[in-house]
Scaffold this active site. Sequence first.
Site, PDB file in Angstrom:
ATOM      1  N   GLU A 438      39.381  28.832  45.736  1.00 54.23           N
ATOM      2  CA  GLU A 438      40.291  29.766  45.073  1.00 54.23           C
ATOM      3  C   GLU A 438      41.391  30.188  46.046  1.00 54.23           C
ATOM      4  OE1 GLU A 438      38.196  33.313  44.026  1.00 54.23           O
ATOM      5  OE2 GLU A 438      40.000  34.412  43.446  1.00 54.23           O
ATOM      6  N   ASP A 511      36.007  33.856  45.638  1.00 52.94           N
ATOM      7  CA  ASP A 511      35.744  35.176  46.215  1.00 52.94           C
ATOM      8  C   ASP A 511      34.558  35.836  45.523  1.00 52.94           C
ATOM      9  OD1 ASP A 511      37.901  34.838  47.826  1.00 52.94           O
ATOM     10  OD2 ASP A 511      39.277  36.061  46.606  1.00 52.94           O
ATOM     11  N   ASP A 513      34.205  38.527  44.108  1.00 49.56           N
ATOM     12  CA  ASP A 513      34.647  39.685  43.327  1.00 49.56           C
ATOM     13  C   ASP A 513      34.807  39.273  41.869  1.00 49.56           C
ATOM     14  OD1 ASP A 513      36.900  38.141  43.261  1.00 49.56           O
ATOM     15  OD2 ASP A 513      38.133  39.484  44.478  1.00 49.56           O
ATOM     16  N   ASP A 515      37.434  38.656  39.993  1.00 49.12           N
ATOM     17  CA  ASP A 515      38.324  37.521  39.759  1.00 49.12           C
ATOM     18  C   ASP A 515      37.659  36.204  40.144  1.00 49.12           C
ATOM     19  OD1 ASP A 515      40.341  38.880  38.667  1.00 49.12           O
ATOM     20  OD2 ASP A 515      41.710  38.777  40.396  1.00 49.12           O
TER      21      ASP A 515
END
Length: 647
Positions: A438, A511, A513, A515
Amino acid sequence: MTGPREEAATLTPTPEGHSYDARNIQVLKGLEGVRKRPAMYIGSTGHSGLHHLVYEVVDNSVDEALAGYCTEVHVAIHADSSVTVIDNGRGIPVDIHPTQNRPAVEVVMTTLHAGGKFDENSYKVSGGLHGVGVSVVNALSEWLEVEVRRAGKRYHQRYEHGEVKTELKVLGETSETGTTVTWKPDTTVFETVDYSFDTLSQRLRELAFLNKGIRITFLDERTGKKHDFQYEGGISSFVKYLNENKTVLHPAPIYHTRDRDRATVEFAVQYNDGYVENVYSFVNNINTVEGGTHLIGFRAALTRTINNYAEREGLLKSLKEVTLGGEDVREGLTAVVSVKLPDPQFEGQTKAKLGNTEAKGIVESVVGEGLRNYFEENPQVARKIVEKCIATARAREAARKARDLARRKSILDSGSLPGKLADCQLTDPALCEIYLVEGDSAGGSAKMGRDRKNQAILPLKGKILNVEKASLDKMLSNEEIRTLITAIGTGIAEDFDADKARYHRIIIMTDADVDGAHIRTLLLTFFFRHMKALIERGYIYIAMPPLYRVQKGKAVRYAYDDAERDRHFEELGRKGITLQRYKGLGEMNPDQLWATTMDPQTRTMLRVKLEDLPEAERMFTVLMGDQVEPRRKFIEEYADSVRNLDI
Ligand code: 0RA
């Protein structure tokens, strides 16, 4: 299932007492072989084997239900990891077995049966992976207790490690009939006794769908969670369940069943407005994931019947090609085909493909007849379905053009690799891996930190397209997706060939998180919908970057969750510690990324598995489809476990 061959067959004289005849030979084998080589009987001694014990016992109760003698099955997992299965069937016979001179229930529990039940007229229709019988469960249990309610009495017997511990005793009187089996898996055999509530629930729910009307309850005493499954609609309810969060073309599934030539065929069909084919086939309650003759018969009938109807109603005139192809009639199709056969031949890699040649014709004629009649009686629905199939045929034509165009521009040809891809030096796919990363900054670190011999890096810009909501031609017009397809090398749609994969490890690195989780789900959706074979082959992985870096002096530790972080605090002592929380992969320098996430010697990765296709299918629909409410509910329900989301 053929077991070890050391043991002798027991020959039973015919009633005249003179001649012997093959029908009277019952091969009875001891259980020593089962304890010696458990995996041969239940597949493994891990999770799957542990669950297999439950299925084995439940299958016996389901058989009683199919024979018409049992309406309820109750399953409970106890806190000490023992399990109880109760049914209200006839009860296992307790009379003295003619050649064994001991109660039939004891024979059932302590010998491997080649032939299943003694009762000649009833064939065993359900059956797990191997259909090996309840004696296998006994052999692999620290202890097992059976209670039989039959002929006015309650009987009880206990076994340990498969051997008789107490004689069959009468406990008292009862007007009920049925069987209760409780066992505790032997921890010297099994690596784990940690049952998965979801896995067991899914199989029990499936059994309730496949056997209309049967009530199956499930209680997990470890947590108090429970289910009560009973579906008067049978596989029609199954199809509704599979389509639950989709927009359907017609309100009720098309359903038909018929007995033909010693087989029972049942099917349920309902179209939705999506692009996915969602057909599950079963033989004797076993999910035939590799398909087989029955599925071929189903598909043939579907294609032929829809074409015949469309032709007769003059609906095909608008099409360039004169007929609808198989793929045209299966897009947006959700269906369950369930066949019950006396002598199923299972073939294929995982013994999940039906081989009986007669099944094709039988299923084809029953499905053809059912669909034809339905179309006659419901012309509006028939017309809607045909129109949907025609629209699919047109879109397929458009996609083919788009693909040809893309190919002409040589974007999809593996000859020219995308510029963003930092490929590896080796070319043997079995040795190579690709990180789908990403963002460009993390991509940069990964390129610098990697082992360029066998690790390739493909940075992905932002969110990739949600393929759940896109047709093939829209998907192929997306550059990020085209790059991905080219880098992986398999081609797409009709051209897809898993053998052409350029890497046998495709690692999604996002990541830790929200997203990142979203991008991961988008990528998984893409693989699930368009490169499922790569998941089935175990090529898809999820990288596990750490959340924290804990440092004290020269000592550096990484933590993948809060609990691990706290353990490092304990170990190092809190004073003088520096704690870094990684907000994204981009914050790690190349060395750190290598050491924590990419070094094959030390990294942890999750391999993506497809344990339960219908559930995975539903999950992707909920997560990525266009209905908002079910997604909100799903996320609320699973918010806590999202980090462990495993499909
Ligand atoms: C052998 C013969 C019969 C039933 C069963 C076994 C039987 C086994 C299990 C295991 C769990 N529940 C069960 N229920 C029944 C036929 C008995 C008859 O002919 O009456």
